[in-house]
Design an enzyme around this catalytic site. Sequence first.
Site, short mmCIF file in Angstrom:
data_model
loop_
_atom_site.label_atom_id
_atom_site.label_comp_id
_atom_site.label_asym_id
_atom_site.label_seq_id
_atom_site.Cartn_x
_atom_site.Cartn_y
_atom_site.Cartn_z
CE LYS A 44 20.61 50.76 22.27
NZ LYS A 44 20.75 50.44 20.80
CB SER A 45 21.98 58.68 24.31
OG SER A 45 22.69 58.11 25.38
N GLY A 46 19.93 57.68 21.61
CA GLY A 46 19.21 58.26 20.47
C GLY A 46 20.15 58.58 19.31
CB THR A 47 23.40 57.05 18.31
OG1 THR A 47 23.58 56.66 19.66
CG2 THR A 47 24.68 57.54 17.68
CG HIS A 99 28.74 55.39 20.81
ND1 HIS A 99 27.59 56.13 20.84
CD2 HIS A 99 28.41 54.23 20.17
CE1 HIS A 99 26.62 55.46 20.23
NE2 HIS A 99 27.09 54.31 19.82
NE ARG A 121 16.09 56.83 25.75
CZ ARG A 121 15.77 55.69 25.17
NH1 ARG A 121 16.72 54.96 24.61
NH2 ARG A 121 14.53 55.27 25.15
CB SER A 129 17.89 51.47 25.71
OG SER A 129 18.02 51.32 24.32
CE1 TYR A 184 15.14 58.17 22.09
CE2 TYR A 184 13.54 58.58 23.82
CZ TYR A 184 13.95 57.86 22.73
OH TYR A 184 13.17 56.82 22.27
CG PHE A 220 9.68 54.19 17.06
CD1 PHE A 220 10.85 53.98 17.79
CD2 PHE A 220 8.80 53.12 16.91
CE1 PHE A 220 11.15 52.74 18.34
CE2 PHE A 220 9.09 51.88 17.45
CZ PHE A 220 10.26 51.68 18.17
NE ARG A 248 14.27 48.34 24.49
CZ ARG A 248 13.54 48.65 25.56
NH1 ARG A 248 12.71 47.77 26.06
NH2 ARG A 248 13.64 49.83 26.15
#
Length: 285
Positions: A44-47, A99, A121, A129, A184, A220, A248
Amino acid sequence: MAHKYFIYKGMQFPRLDYSLEVLSYVENEFQVRDDDVFNITYPKSGTNWMLEILSLIRCGGDPSWVRSVLNWERAPWVENVPGLEVALKYPPPRLLCSHLPVQLFPKSLQRSKAKIIYTLRCPKDVLVSLYHFSKLVHLFRDPGSLDSFLEDFLSGNLPYGSWFDHVTGWMGLKGKENFFSITYEELQQDPWDSVRRICHFLGKELSEEQVAAVVENASFQSMKGNKMSNFSQLRDEYMKHQHGGLLRKGICGDWRNHLSEAQSQRFDTVYRERMQGLGMTFPWD
Ligand code: A3P
């Protein structure tokens, strides 16, 4: 925990798509190539954003590839069963995701010139997130209340372990020629400059028009509308599509809409303790 996760070297991994054999193979036998590019993050860090940027840089900003091939086939996650299968058949130069914390990463990295891009992030945004994502995917157990999830996050009682360990582990490589880190928040604040810096690290200089095309096609909105990038093609056994999607909100600081003052302070106390030795500052500090 028992039915969703198993333990490998003290760390939880989802049973769905992961196995002890594959994790052990990846750590000990997987051969990293000098021309590999790794997109590495704590979840959830912008992968997926970085995956899209790297895919587009590879094509000089041309979106045909990102619009026709699924993201997890363009850059498979080496540590899960289907991802490893794609990685092993991938014609070089490979674009790969992971990850994994640094201590479980393929050992062959140490002898290689493979390029590592590590994206971090703001951990409070990662927490929020991940909290929402855990409700959507069958990979993870239900997160329960935000209070209990906060404690799980702070103690690392989650798949892939502790954010603090992940970040301090990977940032230990800072200064190495083949390691590049970015946040991020930097990607959000100045995507053009971020893309230029990534290109420079990769040794692939793009024109200003091509940089602009990368930024535009990895935005996005572009990703949200691209079924090859938005996880809408994940089978129902993986994701409860009716409850939301990968893309999201895509903003910085959403934690302010979710964490109470007390939760935020509790987070800050642990953050200060765990990060004090690192000697680095980040945009969210
Ligand atoms: P939010 O849940 O805060 O919206 P990962 O790819 O590591 O799983 O991270 C997913 C997070 O990155 C989600 O954050 C998602 O919205 C955000 N994201 C994905 N693509 C993005 C983009 N192009 N721009 C900004 N944020 C993006």
